[in-house]
Design a protein around this motif. Sequence first.
Motif, mmCIF file in Angstrom:
data_model
loop_
_atom_site.group_PDB
_atom_site.id
_atom_site.type_symbol
_atom_site.label_atom_id
_atom_site.label_comp_id
_atom_site.label_asym_id
_atom_site.label_seq_id
_atom_site.Cartn_x
_atom_site.Cartn_y
_atom_site.Cartn_z
ATOM 1 N N GLY A 100 0.825 -1.216 0.000
ATOM 2 C CA GLY A 100 0.000 0.000 0.000
ATOM 3 C C GLY A 100 0.854 1.257 0.000
ATOM 4 O O GLY A 100 2.053 1.213 0.251
ATOM 5 N N ARG A 163 0.096 -5.201 -5.204
ATOM 6 C CA ARG A 163 0.069 -6.354 -4.293
ATOM 7 C C ARG A 163 0.085 -7.613 -5.159
ATOM 8 O O ARG A 163 -0.275 -7.577 -6.336
ATOM 9 N N GLY A 164 0.492 -8.731 -4.578
ATOM 10 C CA GLY A 164 0.543 -9.995 -5.333
ATOM 11 C C GLY A 164 1.685 -9.975 -6.352
ATOM 12 O O GLY A 164 2.547 -9.095 -6.319
ATOM 13 N N HIS A 166 4.333 -11.889 -6.852
ATOM 14 C CA HIS A 166 5.737 -12.174 -6.524
ATOM 15 C C HIS A 166 6.124 -13.548 -7.056
ATOM 16 O O HIS A 166 5.729 -14.567 -6.505
ATOM 17 N N GLY A 188 6.281 -3.176 3.017
ATOM 18 C CA GLY A 188 5.906 -3.634 4.351
ATOM 19 C C GLY A 188 6.339 -5.056 4.652
ATOM 20 O O GLY A 188 7.274 -5.583 4.017
ATOM 21 N N ASP A 189 5.650 -5.693 5.585
ATOM 22 C CA ASP A 189 6.043 -7.031 6.026
ATOM 23 C C ASP A 189 6.033 -8.029 4.869
ATOM 24 O O ASP A 189 6.959 -8.832 4.705
ATOM 25 N N GLY A 190 4.981 -7.967 4.042
ATOM 26 C CA GLY A 190 4.891 -8.873 2.886
ATOM 27 C C GLY A 190 6.049 -8.640 1.929
ATOM 28 O O GLY A 190 6.716 -9.584 1.470
ATOM 29 N N THR A 191 6.329 -7.380 1.649
ATOM 30 C CA THR A 191 7.417 -7.032 0.722
ATOM 31 C C THR A 191 8.755 -7.533 1.245
ATOM 32 O O THR A 191 9.589 -8.049 0.482
ATOM 33 N N GLY A 194 9.137 -11.097 0.664
ATOM 34 C CA GLY A 194 9.501 -11.270 -0.747
ATOM 35 C C GLY A 194 10.974 -10.972 -0.965
ATOM 36 O O GLY A 194 11.671 -11.681 -1.694
ATOM 37 N N LYS A 216 8.462 -0.151 5.027
ATOM 38 C CA LYS A 216 7.414 0.840 4.792
ATOM 39 C C LYS A 216 6.097 0.298 5.307
ATOM 40 O O LYS A 216 5.737 -0.834 4.968
ATOM 41 N N SER A 338 -2.259 -10.165 -2.307
ATOM 42 C CA SER A 338 -1.105 -10.605 -1.508
ATOM 43 C C SER A 338 -1.509 -11.578 -0.409
ATOM 44 O O SER A 338 -0.674 -11.999 0.378
ATOM 45 N N ASN A 340 -3.702 -10.770 2.024
ATOM 46 C CA ASN A 340 -4.151 -10.058 3.224
ATOM 47 C C ASN A 340 -5.671 -10.098 3.305
ATOM 48 O O ASN A 340 -6.350 -9.978 2.283
HETATM 49 N N1 LIG Z 1 5.413 -14.566 2.016
HETATM 50 C C1 LIG Z 1 5.727 -13.884 0.921
HETATM 51 N N2 LIG Z 1 6.687 -14.334 0.082
HETATM 52 C C2 LIG Z 1 7.004 -13.652 -1.044
HETATM 53 N N3 LIG Z 1 6.399 -12.501 -1.416
HETATM 54 C C3 LIG Z 1 5.448 -12.002 -0.631
HETATM 55 C C4 LIG Z 1 5.051 -12.656 0.583
HETATM 56 N N4 LIG Z 1 4.063 -11.926 1.152
HETATM 57 C C5 LIG Z 1 3.858 -10.874 0.337
HETATM 58 N N5 LIG Z 1 4.687 -10.903 -0.722
HETATM 59 C C6 LIG Z 1 4.742 -9.934 -1.820
HETATM 60 O O1 LIG Z 1 5.083 -8.644 -1.308
HETATM 61 C C7 LIG Z 1 4.348 -7.631 -1.982
HETATM 62 C C8 LIG Z 1 3.667 -6.729 -1.003
HETATM 63 O O2 LIG Z 1 2.934 -7.468 -0.025
HETATM 64 P P1 LIG Z 1 1.652 -6.869 0.689
HETATM 65 O O3 LIG Z 1 0.631 -6.521 -0.340
HETATM 66 O O4 LIG Z 1 1.256 -7.808 1.765
HETATM 67 O O5 LIG Z 1 2.128 -5.474 1.249
HETATM 68 P P2 LIG Z 1 3.132 -5.117 2.388
HETATM 69 O O6 LIG Z 1 4.504 -5.109 1.862
HETATM 70 O O7 LIG Z 1 2.886 -5.979 3.577
HETATM 71 O O8 LIG Z 1 2.729 -3.606 2.669
HETATM 72 P P3 LIG Z 1 1.455 -3.071 3.479
HETATM 73 O O9 LIG Z 1 2.015 -2.458 4.714
HETATM 74 O O10 LIG Z 1 0.878 -2.058 2.596
HETATM 75 O O11 LIG Z 1 0.533 -4.215 3.738
HETATM 76 C C9 LIG Z 1 3.378 -8.322 -2.905
HETATM 77 O O12 LIG Z 1 3.846 -8.191 -4.223
HETATM 78 C C10 LIG Z 1 3.370 -9.763 -2.429
HETATM 79 O O13 LIG Z 1 3.181 -10.680 -3.498
#
Ligand SMILES: Nc1ncnc2c1ncn2[C@@H]1O[C@H](COP(=O)(O)OP(=O)(O)OP(=O)(O)O)[C@@H](O)[C@H]1O
Length: 500
Positions: A100, A163-164, A166, A188-191, A194, A216, A338, A340
């Motif tokens: 986000g 998002r998504g 990856h 963020g955590d997901g990124t 990744g 972030k 992603s 979430n």
């Molecule tokens: N476990 C994972 N392994 C590999 N890639 C991931 C994983 N979780 C998330 N990602 C990738 O990281 C990117 C961002 O993830 P996500 O949409 O959850 O946002 P975020 O980084 O957590 O930020 P926010 O704080 O906005 O939620 C996406 O492209 C997603 O595919």
Amino acid sequence: MEQESNFMKVVTGDAGYVLEDVPHLIDYIPDLPTYPNPLRSNPAYSVVKQYFVHEDDTVPQKIVVHKDSPRGVHFRRAGPRQKVYFSSDEVHACIVTCGGLCPGLNTVIREIVCGLYHMYGVNKILGIDGGYRGFYSRNTIPLTPKVVNDIHKRGGTIIGTSRGGHDTSKIVDSIQDRGINQVYIIGGDGTQKGASVIYEEIRRRGLKVVVAGIPKTIDNDIPVIDKSFGFDTAVEEAQRAINAAHVEAESTENGVGVVKLMGRYSGFIAMYATLASRDVDCCLIPESPFYLEGEGGLFEFVEKRLKENGHMVIVIAEGAGQELLSESLLSADQKDASGNKLLRDVGLWISHGIREHFATKNHKMDITLKYIDPTYMVRAIPSNASDNVYCTLLAQSCVHGAMAGYTGFTSGLVNGRQTYIPFNRITEKQNKVVITDRMWARLLSSTNQPSFLGPKEVVEAKKEVELPTGLLDGENCKDDHQSGTMSKSSALLGCLNCMQ
Ligand SMILES: Nc1ncnc2c1ncn2[C@@H]1O[C@H](COP(=O)(O)OP(=O)(O)OP(=O)(O)O)[C@@H](O)[C@H]1O
Ligand SMILES: O=P(O)(O)OC[C@H]1O[C@](O)(CO)[C@@H](O)[C@@H]1O
Ligand SMILES: [Mg+2]
């Protein structure tokens, strides 16, 4: 003594000293050539006494200690090193933003580009268009100091996000095909999860490519670091919505203002916006369960406050009370790209609930309720002055670390010092408001709202807290930083849970 397992580097020393170190290119490519840091001859920096960081400098995670406490966990101090592992014309960097939006993204992009260019003479820098999937599905965007000159004044990210999408091998193929050797990943955590798997794949292929993360998150749900960039800006912007809700509420008889703020799993924005405003009568966050009906419930409190003051303001984080909504709205759990959880609009639901309650015969009261939803307004704006400075330090630290050959790290502020943190520490859990800690107690005492916890829930909440070896500041803080292994209190910014 140094131990390395599963890419984790832990160095132990005297008196319980532990360094949770970050990987380095020479861990898997020995005999790499080094070069003197070009900053040595940079007039802006060469005047600074001890500009270069000593390679043994580390930052403790826990700063409040007893005389017999072990020295505890440390992270490597960020900053420029005497020697670097890339020559200026060898570097081919790329920057990607994922997840986000967050105020300050453009500032971080700007400062990576300008830092690489002005400090290290690097001029091959690409923006990856639209998040991780952009590595393999889009053209890149050339980034120069001229292109990024004004972008910190704009919200969003000039290189887009998503998002998504990856796909680790496709991403690393693209990095390899383009000859990229420094990858800066903001998200963020997901990124960061990744980023961690990208780093592992790069290491498996034996490539001289650095993977560096910058955390972030508007929700401030990343652990270990003092506070995430953009958070202050978001809290400040939230004040405008709360002010509006307050003005509307106090201008009518029995006026109720409801403001929904971001915070999927962590209620930091709602908590800080409430503490800052002083006009909020009740703050509801995901970490603190609440109920509506009956003694000690929200409706009873609304009635009491309206009778006392004639108006009230409720701030609710978007992730609060989702379990109550699930009971009342029968719909399948939905997820974003992603993975979430997609949340239902708790602000609308609670506004509707309050109106209905005071329309019933038993609780009849004429109320006027105004619902304000500034959700995306708090994150789609440029960062404020202090976040801009914070973003600059994060970006520059990241650049210094990459040039020095460190990899598989996130650049983060710990106790007011810039550090390099291994990915696993950033991704292993989420940062949350600890409702048995001092900060939440301060909020409860400033709003005078019910805690919605019965004696049984208080016992349960306390049980969830891993009690530290010695009770220190923020004694109930659930994060490891109070358990004898970590500390997040920050001289500069303050631990968001246990700030004194
Ligand atoms: N476990 C994972 N392994 C590999 N890639 C991931 C994983 N979780 C998330 N990602 C990738 O990281 C990117 C961002 O993830 P996500 O949409 O959850 O946002 P975020 O980084 O957590 O930020 P926010 O704080 O906005 O939620 C996406 O492209 C997603 O595919
Ligand atoms: O609508 P989007 O872009 O998926 O973002 C919404 C989510 O992003 C966050 O801001 C985290 O980045 C959450 O607070 C919120 O639930
Ligand atoms: Mg996330």
